[in-house]
Motif scaffolding. Structure first.
Motif, PDB file in Angstrom:
ATOM      1  N   ALA A   1       0.522  12.089  -0.257  1.00 43.40           N
ATOM      2  CA  ALA A   1      -0.655  12.231  -0.921  1.00 43.40           C
ATOM      3  C   ALA A   1      -0.867  10.650  -1.984  1.00 43.40           C
ATOM      4  O   ALA A   1       0.303  10.233  -2.272  1.00 43.40           O
ATOM      5  CB  ALA A   1      -0.419  13.598  -1.765  1.00 43.40           C
ATOM      6  N   ASP A   2      -1.817  10.947  -1.953  1.00 47.54           N
ATOM      7  CA  ASP A   2      -2.042   9.790  -2.966  1.00 47.54           C
ATOM      8  C   ASP A   2      -2.920   9.993  -4.256  1.00 47.54           C
ATOM      9  O   ASP A   2      -2.636   9.456  -5.485  1.00 47.54           O
ATOM     10  CB  ASP A   2      -3.304   8.826  -2.780  1.00 47.54           C
TER      11      ASP A   2
ATOM     12  N   PHE B   1     -10.543   7.472   2.128  1.00 47.27           N
ATOM     13  CA  PHE B   1      -9.332   8.724   2.464  1.00 47.27           C
ATOM     14  C   PHE B   1      -9.929   9.997   2.181  1.00 47.27           C
ATOM     15  O   PHE B   1     -10.756  10.478   1.906  1.00 47.27           O
ATOM     16  CB  PHE B   1      -8.524   8.808   0.503  1.00 47.27           C
TER      17      PHE B   1
ATOM     18  N   GLN C   1      -2.121   2.467  10.110  1.00 44.51           N
ATOM     19  CA  GLN C   1      -0.617   2.343   9.197  1.00 44.51           C
ATOM     20  C   GLN C   1      -0.182   2.955   9.889  1.00 44.51           C
ATOM     21  O   GLN C   1       1.165   2.972   9.934  1.00 44.51           O
ATOM     22  CB  GLN C   1      -1.104   3.290   7.869  1.00 44.51           C
TER      23      GLN C   1
ATOM     24  N   ALA D   1       5.633   2.517   1.702  1.00 44.08           N
ATOM     25  CA  ALA D   1       4.871   3.356   1.281  1.00 44.08           C
ATOM     26  C   ALA D   1       5.443   3.439  -0.292  1.00 44.08           C
ATOM     27  O   ALA D   1       4.904   3.860  -1.721  1.00 44.08           O
ATOM     28  CB  ALA D   1       3.835   4.439   1.320  1.00 44.08           C
TER      29      ALA D   1
ATOM     30  N   ASN E   1      -5.585  12.045   0.111  1.00 44.43           N
ATOM     31  CA  ASN E   1      -4.567  11.681   1.396  1.00 44.43           C
ATOM     32  C   ASN E   1      -5.265  10.320   2.355  1.00 44.43           C
ATOM     33  O   ASN E   1      -6.490  10.891   2.100  1.00 44.43           O
ATOM     34  CB  ASN E   1      -3.866  12.522   2.020  1.00 44.43           C
ATOM     35  N   LYS E   2      -4.466  10.478   3.166  1.00 40.20           N
ATOM     36  CA  LYS E   2      -5.173   9.269   3.765  1.00 40.20           C
ATOM     37  C   LYS E   2      -6.556  10.088   4.653  1.00 40.20           C
ATOM     38  O   LYS E   2      -6.280  11.459   5.528  1.00 40.20           O
ATOM     39  CB  LYS E   2      -4.209   8.488   5.013  1.00 40.20           C
TER      40      LYS E   2
ATOM     41  N   THR F   1       8.037   9.606   0.988  1.00 42.85           N
ATOM     42  CA  THR F   1       8.301  10.893   0.751  1.00 42.85           C
ATOM     43  C   THR F   1       7.259  11.469   1.693  1.00 42.85           C
ATOM     44  O   THR F   1       9.171  12.043   3.098  1.00 42.85           O
ATOM     45  CB  THR F   1       6.330  11.000  -0.074  1.00 42.85           C
TER      46      THR F   1
ATOM     47  N   ARG G   1      -7.469  -0.533  -6.741  1.00 41.56           N
ATOM     48  CA  ARG G   1      -7.330   0.560  -5.918  1.00 41.56           C
ATOM     49  C   ARG G   1      -7.979   2.064  -6.439  1.00 41.56           C
ATOM     50  O   ARG G   1      -6.943   1.995  -7.629  1.00 41.56           O
ATOM     51  CB  ARG G   1      -6.456   0.948  -4.854  1.00 41.56           C
TER      52      ARG G   1
ATOM     53  N   ARG H   1       0.969  -1.441  -0.019  1.00 41.30           N
ATOM     54  CA  ARG H   1       0.238  -0.061   0.369  1.00 41.30           C
ATOM     55  C   ARG H   1       0.946   1.024  -0.305  1.00 41.30           C
ATOM     56  O   ARG H   1       2.336   1.107   0.029  1.00 41.30           O
ATOM     57  CB  ARG H   1      -1.029   0.181   1.301  1.00 41.30           C
ATOM     58  N   GLY H   2       0.320   2.754  -0.384  1.00 40.82           N
ATOM     59  CA  GLY H   2       1.263   3.889  -0.733  1.00 40.82           C
ATOM     60  C   GLY H   2       1.420   3.766  -1.665  1.00 40.82           C
ATOM     61  O   GLY H   2       1.304   2.846  -2.511  1.00 40.82           O
ATOM     62  N   ALA H   3       0.824   4.929  -1.992  1.00 41.77           N
ATOM     63  CA  ALA H   3       0.507   5.563  -4.119  1.00 41.77           C
ATOM     64  C   ALA H   3       1.641   5.302  -4.292  1.00 41.77           C
ATOM     65  O   ALA H   3       1.811   4.073  -5.428  1.00 41.77           O
ATOM     66  CB  ALA H   3       0.135   6.919  -3.606  1.00 41.77           C
ATOM     67  N   PRO H   4       3.153   5.355  -4.335  1.00 48.20           N
ATOM     68  CA  PRO H   4       4.412   5.019  -4.916  1.00 48.20           C
ATOM     69  C   PRO H   4       4.319   3.520  -5.017  1.00 48.20           C
ATOM     70  O   PRO H   4       4.480   3.152  -6.100  1.00 48.20           O
ATOM     71  CB  PRO H   4       5.093   5.817  -4.510  1.00 48.20           C
TER      72      PRO H   4
ATOM     73  N   CYS I   1      -0.538   8.767   8.805  1.00 55.93           N
ATOM     74  CA  CYS I   1      -1.424   7.288   7.960  1.00 55.93           C
ATOM     75  C   CYS I   1       0.715   6.931   7.504  1.00 55.93           C
ATOM     76  O   CYS I   1       1.832   7.432   8.606  1.00 55.93           O
ATOM     77  CB  CYS I   1      -1.187   7.505   6.575  1.00 55.93           C
TER      78      CYS I   1
HETATM   79  O1  MRU Z   1      -4.604   3.241   2.378  1.00 59.22           O
HETATM   80  P1  MRU Z   1      -3.182   3.527   2.148  1.00 59.22           P
HETATM   81  O2  MRU Z   1      -2.156   2.931   2.905  1.00 59.22           O
HETATM   82  O3  MRU Z   1      -2.318   2.648   1.052  1.00 59.22           O
HETATM   83  O4  MRU Z   1      -2.935   4.702   2.077  1.00 59.22           O
HETATM   84  C1  MRU Z   1      -1.279   5.512   1.959  1.00 59.22           C
HETATM   85  C2  MRU Z   1      -1.506   6.677   2.030  1.00 59.22           C
HETATM   86  O5  MRU Z   1      -2.610   7.660   2.793  1.00 59.22           O
HETATM   87  C3  MRU Z   1      -0.518   7.557   2.092  1.00 59.22           C
HETATM   88  O6  MRU Z   1      -0.186   8.727   2.656  1.00 59.22           O
HETATM   89  C4  MRU Z   1      -0.287   8.301   0.264  1.00 59.22           C
HETATM   90  O7  MRU Z   1      -0.275   6.748  -0.530  1.00 59.22           O
HETATM   91  C5  MRU Z   1       1.183   8.291   0.342  1.00 59.22           C
HETATM   92  S1  MRU Z   1       2.590   7.181   0.324  1.00 59.22           S
HETATM   93  C6  MRU Z   1       4.118   7.820  -0.069  1.00 59.22           C
END
Ligand code: MRU
Length: 346
Positions: free
Chosen positions: A237-238, A315, A197, A164, A248-249, A170, A90, A47-50, A158
């Protein structure tokens, strides 16, 4: 350098650190198809955007390898399905679509080659995306570290750390870079209901690096901002919309409002791949709603009564006006808005 890998390529398979089991167990299940990686993304193994973007890129590479000896029609159809299943895993983190678009470009550019060669090309593309992610995080980490005093207490929400991303992180990348630059860092980690998280991942990850961290429940954040000196709130951020609104979360918006109330800078650390210029504002960003069981209890324990009506948006959107600055690999954008964000891409 972190002593764990969020994702790693070993023996022609992808291994993901199973984040559902942290901090108790550090296990690396193996994945060998796009559908299996998509399920891992959906179930929050990764999990985590990147990190989601990197995993999806590897999912495409795995599928090409799996199908490389099929007929051309079988390969093409299988790859089409792989992009679809990963793209639907997702909805909120745009890095997923960004990474898939890069992989699709490489697939199309390799159409003159045999499928075994195309599979090698796609693995190379996935490995580049992951390596680039670490470089980007180090760059944005250095930009962000320069914003912090030599002794700093940072609140985060988060987990926007190495867990992530492909590495470094980040928001936690900024903290890590500052610590590596000799600054004395301390982190206040919000636990981040309902998937925890913050409690499970951020605290564990910072412990590995020896960076002091104090865990609080989300609802203590306002009190702590008032009672203890906090130099900055830094989150990941997502998806960032073209006008600077930030998805974001869940709970991030509350933290931004509280930070404004307490005159604490509110920073969002993210790579350019998290900025979605096709979304005019935050209201256009799809917000994931997950299973009610995540709110009703945790693992085998249930505390809400059976039959309780539960909403679980995971989010939220923080309006750009509450964001002090965006921290990106290209530098810091103060008071982000449509024009300054567009300039990042010029
Ligand atoms: O549901 P998740 O755990 O995937 O959510 C993650 C977040 O909201 C993070 O803050 C976001 O993806 C940035 S990760 C560098």
């Amino acid at each position: 350098m972190a002593a764990f890998h969020t994702l790693r390529w070993i023996d022609d398979s992808l291994e993901l650190l199973d984040q559902r089991l942290l901090p108790d167990h550090c296990t690396y299940p193996r994945f060998d198809s796009a559908a299996a990686v998509a399920a891992a993304i959906r179930d929050l193994v990764v999990r985590g955007a990147p990190a989601i973007g990197c995993a999806a890129a590897y999912g495409i590479a795995l599928e090409a390898r799996r199908l490389r000896h099929e007929s051309q029609a079988g390969f093409d159809e299988g790859m089409h399905q792989a992009f679809a299943v990963l793209g639907n895993s997702r909805p909120t983190a745009v890095n997923l679509h960004w990474a898939l678009a890069r992989m699709r470009e490489r697939l199309q550019a390799s159409s003159g080659s045999g499928n075994a060669d195309r599979a090698v090309t796609l693995l190379d593309a996935a490995q580049r995306i992951a390596a680039e992610d670490v470089r980007i995080n180090r760059a944005l980490g250095a930009h962000g570290a320069a914003l912090l005093p030599d002794v700093a207490r940072v609140m985060t929400h988060c987990n926007a750390g190495a867990l992530a991303t492909a590495g470094h992180g980040t928001a936690l990348g900024v903290v890590r870079s500052a610590a590596l630059a000799g600054k004395k860092m301390e982190v206040i980690a919000n636990e981040t209901r309902p998937f925890l998280q913050g409690a499970r991942l951020t605290v564990w990850e910072l412990q590995q690096d020896g960076i002091p961290v104090t865990l609080i429940v989300d609802s203590a954040a306002g009190y702590v901002m008032g009672a203890r000196h906090i130099d900055a709130v830094i989150v990941g951020a997502d998806r960032v919309a073209a006008n600077g609104d930030v998805a974001n979360k869940i709970g991030t918006y509350m933290m931004a409002v509280l930070a404004k109330r307490h005159a604490i800078p509110f920073y969002v650390a993210c790579p350019l791949s998290t900025i979605d210029l096709t979304m005019p504002s935050g209201g256009d960003i799809p917000i994931e709603e997950r299973d009610s069981g995540e709110v009703a209890g945790y693992r085998d324990l249930r505390w809400a009564p059976l039959g309780a009506h539960i909403a679980n948006p995971v989010f939220d959107v923080t309006p750009a006006e509450l964001v002090t600055a965006l921290i990106t690999e290209k530098g810091v954008v103060q008071a982000p808005g449509r024009t300054t964000i567009q300039q990042l891409f010029n």
